[in-house]
Write a protein that holds these residues in place. Structure first.
Motif, mmCIF file in Angstrom:
data_model
loop_
_atom_site.group_PDB
_atom_site.id
_atom_site.type_symbol
_atom_site.label_atom_id
_atom_site.label_comp_id
_atom_site.label_asym_id
_atom_site.label_seq_id
_atom_site.Cartn_x
_atom_site.Cartn_y
_atom_site.Cartn_z
ATOM 1 N N HIS A 351 29.214 -51.271 6.297
ATOM 2 C CA HIS A 351 29.733 -49.931 6.579
ATOM 3 C C HIS A 351 28.693 -48.831 6.364
ATOM 4 C CE1 HIS A 351 30.252 -48.794 2.361
ATOM 5 N NE2 HIS A 351 30.777 -49.981 2.139
ATOM 6 N N GLN A 352 29.054 -47.675 6.936
ATOM 7 C CA GLN A 352 28.123 -46.548 7.022
ATOM 8 C C GLN A 352 27.762 -45.947 5.678
ATOM 9 O OE1 GLN A 352 31.283 -46.618 8.023
ATOM 10 N NE2 GLN A 352 32.397 -44.812 7.332
ATOM 11 N N GLU A 353 28.563 -46.209 4.648
ATOM 12 C CA GLU A 353 28.309 -45.562 3.355
ATOM 13 C C GLU A 353 27.505 -46.422 2.395
ATOM 14 O OE1 GLU A 353 28.769 -42.519 3.134
ATOM 15 O OE2 GLU A 353 30.163 -42.167 4.799
ATOM 16 N N LEU A 354 26.984 -47.559 2.855
ATOM 17 C CA LEU A 354 26.077 -48.330 1.999
ATOM 18 C C LEU A 354 24.752 -47.587 1.935
ATOM 19 C CD1 LEU A 354 26.707 -51.990 3.212
ATOM 20 C CD2 LEU A 354 27.312 -51.016 0.982
ATOM 21 N N ARG A 355 24.255 -47.379 0.722
ATOM 22 C CA ARG A 355 22.955 -46.731 0.586
ATOM 23 C C ARG A 355 21.850 -47.771 0.732
ATOM 24 N NH1 ARG A 355 24.807 -43.740 -4.593
ATOM 25 N NH2 ARG A 355 23.877 -45.641 -5.404
ATOM 26 N N GLU A 356 20.662 -47.272 0.977
ATOM 27 C CA GLU A 356 19.523 -48.161 1.186
ATOM 28 C C GLU A 356 19.336 -49.121 0.004
ATOM 29 O OE1 GLU A 356 17.630 -49.128 3.486
ATOM 30 O OE2 GLU A 356 16.334 -50.278 2.130
ATOM 31 N N ASP A 357 19.417 -48.608 -1.220
ATOM 32 C CA ASP A 357 19.193 -49.492 -2.372
ATOM 33 C C ASP A 357 20.297 -50.541 -2.481
ATOM 34 O OD1 ASP A 357 21.035 -47.484 -3.045
ATOM 35 O OD2 ASP A 357 20.558 -47.581 -5.176
ATOM 36 N N GLU A 358 21.506 -50.161 -2.132
ATOM 37 C CA GLU A 358 22.621 -51.111 -2.203
ATOM 38 C C GLU A 358 22.469 -52.225 -1.167
ATOM 39 O OE1 GLU A 358 26.113 -48.067 -3.800
ATOM 40 O OE2 GLU A 358 25.681 -48.187 -1.656
ATOM 41 N N LEU A 359 22.111 -51.833 0.050
ATOM 42 C CA LEU A 359 21.962 -52.834 1.105
ATOM 43 C C LEU A 359 20.801 -53.782 0.788
ATOM 44 C CD1 LEU A 359 23.161 -53.765 3.759
ATOM 45 C CD2 LEU A 359 21.578 -52.258 4.950
ATOM 46 N N ALA A 360 19.702 -53.206 0.292
ATOM 47 C CA ALA A 360 18.540 -54.042 -0.053
ATOM 48 C C ALA A 360 18.923 -55.046 -1.143
ATOM 49 C CB ALA A 360 17.380 -53.161 -0.512
ATOM 50 N N TRP A 361 19.717 -54.589 -2.097
ATOM 51 C CA TRP A 361 20.153 -55.482 -3.179
ATOM 52 C C TRP A 361 21.092 -56.572 -2.652
ATOM 53 C CZ3 TRP A 361 25.261 -55.640 -5.309
ATOM 54 C CH2 TRP A 361 25.381 -56.453 -6.441
ATOM 55 N N ILE A 362 22.018 -56.205 -1.768
ATOM 56 C CA ILE A 362 22.934 -57.186 -1.184
ATOM 57 C C ILE A 362 22.133 -58.256 -0.429
ATOM 58 C CG2 ILE A 362 24.698 -57.517 0.613
ATOM 59 C CD1 ILE A 362 25.825 -54.728 -0.228
ATOM 60 N N VAL A 363 21.159 -57.812 0.358
ATOM 61 C CA VAL A 363 20.322 -58.740 1.122
ATOM 62 C C VAL A 363 19.572 -59.676 0.174
ATOM 63 C CG1 VAL A 363 18.189 -58.838 2.485
ATOM 64 C CG2 VAL A 363 20.071 -57.351 3.210
ATOM 65 N N GLU A 364 19.028 -59.107 -0.874
ATOM 66 C CA GLU A 364 18.242 -59.897 -1.818
ATOM 67 C C GLU A 364 19.115 -60.948 -2.513
ATOM 68 O OE1 GLU A 364 17.152 -60.648 -5.847
ATOM 69 O OE2 GLU A 364 17.789 -58.544 -5.641
ATOM 70 N N ARG A 365 20.313 -60.562 -2.944
ATOM 71 C CA ARG A 365 21.233 -61.505 -3.616
ATOM 72 C C ARG A 365 21.722 -62.591 -2.655
ATOM 73 N NH1 ARG A 365 20.636 -62.974 -7.841
ATOM 74 N NH2 ARG A 365 18.585 -62.225 -7.317
ATOM 75 N N LEU A 366 22.010 -62.177 -1.419
ATOM 76 C CA LEU A 366 22.483 -63.116 -0.408
ATOM 77 C C LEU A 366 21.416 -64.176 -0.140
ATOM 78 C CD1 LEU A 366 24.627 -63.837 1.787
ATOM 79 C CD2 LEU A 366 23.434 -62.265 3.317
ATOM 80 N N ARG A 367 20.193 -63.723 0.006
ATOM 81 C CA ARG A 367 19.101 -64.668 0.287
ATOM 82 C C ARG A 367 18.901 -65.616 -0.888
ATOM 83 N NH1 ARG A 367 15.774 -64.112 4.521
ATOM 84 N NH2 ARG A 367 14.019 -64.985 3.373
ATOM 85 N N ALA A 368 18.985 -65.100 -2.100
ATOM 86 C CA ALA A 368 18.814 -65.938 -3.276
ATOM 87 C C ALA A 368 19.933 -66.986 -3.352
ATOM 88 C CB ALA A 368 18.794 -65.078 -4.538
ATOM 89 N N ALA A 369 21.162 -66.572 -3.064
ATOM 90 C CA ALA A 369 22.297 -67.494 -3.170
ATOM 91 C C ALA A 369 22.208 -68.591 -2.122
ATOM 92 C CB ALA A 369 23.612 -66.717 -3.006
ATOM 93 N N LEU A 370 21.748 -68.249 -0.933
ATOM 94 C CA LEU A 370 21.694 -69.254 0.137
ATOM 95 C C LEU A 370 20.490 -70.195 -0.029
ATOM 96 C CD1 LEU A 370 22.880 -66.989 3.046
ATOM 97 C CD2 LEU A 370 23.993 -69.092 2.287
ATOM 98 N N ARG A 371 19.490 -69.741 -0.755
ATOM 99 C CA ARG A 371 18.315 -70.592 -0.989
ATOM 100 C C ARG A 371 18.570 -71.544 -2.144
ATOM 101 N NH1 ARG A 371 14.255 -66.601 -0.195
ATOM 102 N NH2 ARG A 371 13.374 -66.761 1.879
ATOM 103 N N ALA A 372 19.547 -71.209 -2.977
ATOM 104 C CA ALA A 372 19.757 -71.973 -4.216
ATOM 105 C C ALA A 372 20.204 -73.392 -3.913
ATOM 106 C CB ALA A 372 20.794 -71.271 -5.090
#
Ligand SMILES: *Cc1c(COP(=O)(O)O)cnc(C)c1O
Length: 372
Positions: A351-372
């Motif tokens: 959604h439009q109200e995700l801030r840059e730092d929030e989206l970057a963190w979501i991406v980072e956590r998602l990538r870590a979880a899928l690599r695990a």
């Protein structure tokens, strides 16, 4: 901002649903077409109430069958039962698309859902419904914006609160919309306070937050009273309840104000950009594939749905870390595809109200979880 979660948080560390900020009001460009442009409309407090009103307008009642997709939101069923009709589930394809040939005559109405904002083949579906004498209700709960949303159904319904930073809000589109009235001052007030509370909880509208500390103390005195009153329409973020007392109630002033004042071009542009960002982030990852690897022109996505092989483990890990995500929908035993969609899809906010730092963190956590 830090995102350290001590233990499994009760609320995600970034907002799953849009949170009102000053930026919500800024944005340029031509106003995009929405479901509200598809015909005469009325704003309800929720999408499910709009489904009930559509069924009432169609005249569905005891002895009638209403066709619902096997992959569905639990909130779609109570309005059907409430009018006395019988819900019957029709099968969907692996991506949720309707097999038009599966639409058999005999039903009073059929609901078709544009899952996650991606449109169904509406011309073929409408032609089939017309040939079979079935009223078509276009469920645009996931597709508020777009050139064609809502134009093919005899009626369309939507859930504006899935796209706007509002506490309530749905709509019914179709001929002779009913007159609705305010649910009262208590509800109007609650809609404003709940919207602000959600924003403050995620660090939005900081200056207003400070200014309101004092009035909020007063609010703390009235809030418990408001909470107890039956003021909340069952909505997306609560249980799939249904209460017929909301049938004749209009969306809150706050929800309707937002339709005019919040920037729609920004909603569409940012949701599309965030979706593409998430798409790129998972492209090289094992054990997952996006439900829709292409974002067609004009689509304004609700969420970013991702098929995940080990969905239970990945969901548990991300949820435990406070990452906002949902598993949308339920399936039925007669349609294996619906069960797979309900079980394997994990959906992240875009959604439009995700801030840059929030989206970057979501991406980072998602990538870590899928690599695990
Ligand atoms: C959320 C939803 C609804 C109902 O919308 P509410 O505003 O939550 O009542 C209907 N259909 C689908 C597919 C949904 O996801």
């Amino acid at each position: 901002m830090t995102f350290a979660a001590a233990s499994a948080p009760t609320k995600p560390l970034a907002p799953l649903a849009p949170a009102l900020s000053l930026a919500s009001f800024g944005g340029r460009g031509a106003k995009p077409r929405s479901v509200l442009d598809a015909g005469p409309s009325v704003m309800t407090t929720s999408g499910r109430v709009a489904i009930a009103l559509a069924l009432r307008a169609i005249g569905a009642g005891p002895g009638d069958t209403v066709l619902l997709p096997a992959y569905h939101s639990a909130s779609m069923v109570p309005p059907v039962r409430d009018c006395g009709a019988t819900p019957v589930f029709y099968p969907v394809g692996r991506d949720g698309s309707i097999d038009v040939a599966a639409i058999a005559p005999g039903a009073k109405a059929l609901l078709v859902t544009h899952y996650f904002g991606f449109l169904q083949q509406m011309q073929a579906i409408r032609a089939r419904c017309d040939a079979a004498g079935i009223a078509l209700i276009e469920d645009c709960a996931h597709a508020f914006f777009g050139e064609e949303v809502g134009v093919h159904g005899h009626y369309a319904i939507a859930s504006s609160m899935k796209f706007y930073p509002a506490y309530d809000g749905g709509c019914l589109v179709g001929p002779n919309p009913p007159m609705l009235r305010s649910a009262g001052m208590g509800f109007e007030l609650k809609a404003i306070l709940a919207t602000l509370e959600h924003s403050f909880a995620y660090g939005r509208l900081r200056a207003l937050d400070l200014l309101m500390r004092l009035p909020m103390l007063a609010k703390d005195a009235i809030w418990p009273l408001l909470r107890k009153a039956p003021l909340a329409p069952a909505s997306s973020d609560s249980e799939p309840g249904f209460d017929r007392r909301w049938l004749d109630k209009r969306a809150s002033l706050m929800a309707r104000f937002q339709l005019r004042a919040v920037s729609a071009p920004r909603i569409v542009a940012r949701r599309r950009a965030n979706y593409l960002r998430l798409l790129a982030a998972v492209a090289d990852l094992p054990g997952c594939r996006p439900l829709h690897a292409v974002l067609p022109d004009g689509v304004c996505p609700w969420l970013f749905p991702l098929f995940v092989d080990d969905a239970d483990a990945v969901f548990a890990r991300l949820h435990g870390e406070g990452v906002p995500l949902v598993r949308f929908g339920e399936g039925v035993a007669t349609c294996a595809n619906s069960l797979t969609l309900a079980r394997q899809l994990l959906s992240l906010p875009c959604h439009q109200e995700l801030r840059e730092d929030e989206l970057a963190w979501i991406v980072e956590r998602l990538r870590a979880a899928l690599r695990a």
